[in-house]
Enzyme design. Structure first.
Site, PDB file in Angstrom:
ATOM      1  N   GLU A 272      -4.852  -3.336  -3.411  1.00 53.01           N
ATOM      2  CA  GLU A 272      -3.711  -2.565  -3.895  1.00 53.01           C
ATOM      3  C   GLU A 272      -3.872  -2.193  -5.374  1.00 53.01           C
ATOM      4  O   GLU A 272      -3.615  -1.060  -5.767  1.00 53.01           O
ATOM      5  CB  GLU A 272      -2.417  -3.358  -3.667  1.00 53.01           C
ATOM      6  CG  GLU A 272      -2.065  -3.486  -2.187  1.00 53.01           C
ATOM      7  CD  GLU A 272      -1.513  -4.844  -1.770  1.00 53.01           C
ATOM      8  OE1 GLU A 272      -1.457  -5.117  -0.565  1.00 53.01           O
ATOM      9  OE2 GLU A 272      -1.148  -5.645  -2.668  1.00 53.01           O
TER      10      GLU A 272
ATOM     11  N   SER B  69       0.837  -1.206   0.000  1.00 51.24           N
ATOM     12  CA  SER B  69       0.000   0.000   0.000  1.00 51.24           C
ATOM     13  C   SER B  69       0.870   1.254   0.000  1.00 51.24           C
ATOM     14  O   SER B  69       0.504   2.267  -0.588  1.00 51.24           O
ATOM     15  CB  SER B  69      -0.911   0.026   1.232  1.00 51.24           C
ATOM     16  OG  SER B  69      -1.896  -0.972   1.130  1.00 51.24           O
TER      17      SER B  69
ATOM     18  N   SER C 226      -4.697   2.221   3.637  1.00 50.52           N
ATOM     19  CA  SER C 226      -4.613   0.955   4.366  1.00 50.52           C
ATOM     20  C   SER C 226      -5.882   0.157   4.105  1.00 50.52           C
ATOM     21  O   SER C 226      -6.981   0.600   4.465  1.00 50.52           O
ATOM     22  CB  SER C 226      -4.446   1.216   5.871  1.00 50.52           C
ATOM     23  OG  SER C 226      -4.716   0.027   6.605  1.00 50.52           O
ATOM     24  N   GLY C 227      -5.726  -1.003   3.493  1.00 52.05           N
ATOM     25  CA  GLY C 227      -6.890  -1.828   3.171  1.00 52.05           C
ATOM     26  C   GLY C 227      -7.728  -2.125   4.405  1.00 52.05           C
ATOM     27  O   GLY C 227      -8.933  -1.867   4.434  1.00 52.05           O
ATOM     28  N   SER C 228      -7.071  -2.626   5.438  1.00 56.21           N
ATOM     29  CA  SER C 228      -7.791  -2.995   6.661  1.00 56.21           C
ATOM     30  C   SER C 228      -8.148  -1.771   7.494  1.00 56.21           C
ATOM     31  O   SER C 228      -9.057  -1.818   8.316  1.00 56.21           O
ATOM     32  CB  SER C 228      -6.915  -3.926   7.505  1.00 56.21           C
ATOM     33  OG  SER C 228      -5.802  -3.208   8.021  1.00 56.21           O
ATOM     34  N   GLY C 229      -7.409  -0.691   7.304  1.00 53.43           N
ATOM     35  CA  GLY C 229      -7.616   0.485   8.148  1.00 53.43           C
ATOM     36  C   GLY C 229      -7.105   0.284   9.562  1.00 53.43           C
ATOM     37  O   GLY C 229      -7.378   1.085  10.458  1.00 53.43           O
ATOM     38  N   GLU C 230      -6.346  -0.790   9.761  1.00 53.87           N
ATOM     39  CA  GLU C 230      -5.853  -1.098  11.108  1.00 53.87           C
ATOM     40  C   GLU C 230      -4.329  -1.239  11.164  1.00 53.87           C
ATOM     41  O   GLU C 230      -3.784  -1.623  12.204  1.00 53.87           O
ATOM     42  CB  GLU C 230      -6.493  -2.392  11.641  1.00 53.87           C
ATOM     43  CG  GLU C 230      -8.012  -2.409  11.673  1.00 53.87           C
ATOM     44  CD  GLU C 230      -8.619  -1.396  12.665  1.00 53.87           C
ATOM     45  OE1 GLU C 230      -7.861  -0.872  13.503  1.00 53.87           O
ATOM     46  OE2 GLU C 230      -9.827  -1.130  12.579  1.00 53.87           O
ATOM     47  N   THR C 231      -3.636  -0.967  10.077  1.00 53.06           N
ATOM     48  CA  THR C 231      -2.178  -1.054  10.069  1.00 53.06           C
ATOM     49  C   THR C 231      -1.607  -0.131  11.157  1.00 53.06           C
ATOM     50  O   THR C 231      -1.808   1.080  11.120  1.00 53.06           O
ATOM     51  CB  THR C 231      -1.633  -0.634   8.686  1.00 53.06           C
ATOM     52  OG1 THR C 231      -2.455  -1.208   7.674  1.00 53.06           O
ATOM     53  CG2 THR C 231      -0.210  -1.076   8.492  1.00 53.06           C
TER      54      THR C 231
END
Lengths: 198, 198, 198, 198
Positions: C165, C51, C90-95
């Site tokens: 991505e 990302s 961030s795909g998960s939004g939790e990185t």
């Protein structure tokens, strides 16, 4: 005319500071650090800004010495595993993303070696071992550095983390020497691993 | 036991080498370099491997000093234009991609400042100005460095470009001091520009 | 023989996924994002791993369009200021480090634009504006993606964040097109800023 | 209002281009590339600018698949050896530093795989194997791409190497799928190697 004098004076300051470095090193800390490097299967390094550059310079030499070593944030850095060693460099020991990285490493079961000027910092407290290096992030850190009294402009000659960063670079290159001796590596061995494309 | 002695000895070698640095600097070269930095609108830096890290550490401080500065190869580095200054760091002055970069810069009409141990290298010959810094890439470069005779293992204590890289870091940080004085910048000014997220 | 069939099948999967992208975009989110880019003086981008690479590709084009843009973690990235825009991918939004970066940005008074598959993630909650892009970090994210039923091995064809991505890369390059139209920029204008040394 | 229409139109263009990708792939080239990846002990990747980012995204996944892989220019990249494979990505096949890198690799006895739109470029001529991917660096490369006739502004919608870069990303991620199948790797295997600190 333009700056030779100031350049020499700043260099003088830096060298004066570096001269105090050997006697500020704590034998026990240095030996623990070397032992930790020799005992681990894989080394990961992390640092932010100029400290990040210094720790990358160290990683390059570890690679030359045949260590399996990775830089946090670079392309091919794999998952940390229990038993890995994370070398985290931060003058203040409070750099957010570095402290966060050390926390993650601890959660995973990796060991953390902190290189910092502040043995009571958040980073140092998290770490399994600490190497204390002099720097000048806060005033307290240069207590006893007498030349400061001679040059009022000292602070501006080596701004921010400069002295810590240079000290770290010299210290870590000296560690490389120690590892070479321990591992019986010669300069030719390192040259053989030196990047071809550059 | 494990390495403190070797660490101190290597550090000693590095410091002995650094002590010779000030008197090896050529006034004219240093002043031309500072003048070139002050006269250009934009500075680009380039270096490979550990030399690349040293020149990035310099670029960080130039940014802190409000220079418009870019690192060749990083994400947001724009096109070079006539009048830009490319600072190229290479101990040997023969690093392929660095020499190639300098050639491209010259074609575009930019100026090139070479920092190298070899004033007759390909890089130095291409450059508009040269700063000669001591190093030990070949034996010739340490002629006169008497301590070598005392320690037979000298070469292995500071392998490859180590001494050039540390010398460059110290030299370029001293240049930053000079620029601070010239530009009337204080440490607080630099701190205000220091990266927030790290 | 060796892999052409699998390569085409995987490509097919990716393209099938990308075809669903336009109708999954929320008009309001996209327009807010473009407006935010046009209204800010400086853009900072941040992302981890692949990302991070996608968001760097976006930053390169923003630079070509004459935006003042910086990549968190690169050498010359200055301090964030109130009014700056941080684009966090961030795909998960939790990185971890990305969420941490967004927190720091908010503290400083900068605005945060989150690009994520999870509008209820930690990152999205922190953000001033969100662009929701489809991905497949968790099973829920591909609900309704019917082709999955056809290919049992779907998950292994595009592992981890791959679809997010690629979607992000396509989306952000489409945003660049919009900005070109808005700003009246032509390809020649971008070419003029394209890095010279590479 | 602000840009949704242009965003969708650009996305449409990109997708139309990507749809043509599968039938433009040459079976022989793709299979040779996969075979070369499977047959080598170590993979090195190199690319400049946005192409460099795409090839790094590929390297990340190769690492997840347990390949020994390195990015030219990163900190821990060792010397190339005979038998190593250098994957070089350049749309035009004429990017100076990439062609130079391929030359160095050949000199050392490594193999070079070129991914480019121009099978007659300097890079392709140096290479041991070539994968031709469509792009639009010069007008010739989009011959037959009929949608161009429909949208006069085509060129500005996907400037410079955009289409090559996205095509490469999709293609290389499809190659990863093929390798997963060949090597019997599942998504969980990749997740286990995914970087912990980010």
């Amino acid at each position: 005319m333009v700056g030779m004098e100031e350049t020499l004076r700043a260099m003088d300051e830096i060298l004066a500071f570096l001269r105090t470095l050997p006697k500020k090193l704590k034998s026990k800390e240095v030996e623990n650090f070397i032992q930790a490097l020799l005992n681990t299967r894989r080394v990961f390094v992390v640092g932010a800004g100029r400290s990040g550059l210094v720790v990358k310079a160290f990683a390059t030499r570890l690679m030359h010495l045949d260590f399996e070593v990775y830089v946090v944030g670079e392309t091919i850095t794999p998952a940390l595993r229990p038993g890995d060693l994370l070398v985290a460099l931060s003058g203040s020991g409070e750099t957010d993303l570095i402290v966060e990285s050390a926390k993650i490493a601890k959660k995973v079961g990796a060991r953390v070696a902190a290189i910092t000027s502040y043995p009571r910092s958040s980073l140092a407290k998290l770490a399994d071992l600490v190497v204390t290096l002099p720097g000048r992030t806060k005033i307290a850190s240069i207590k006893g550095f007498v030349r400061r009294e001679l040059y009022g402009e000292y602070a501006s000659l080596t701004p921010l983390g400069t002295l810590f960063e240079i000290s770290s670079m010299v210290f870590l290159d000296a560690i490389i020497s120690s590892l070479m001796v321990k591992l019986g590596k010669k300069e030719e061995d390192l040259r053989a691993k030196h990047a071809t494309i550059e």
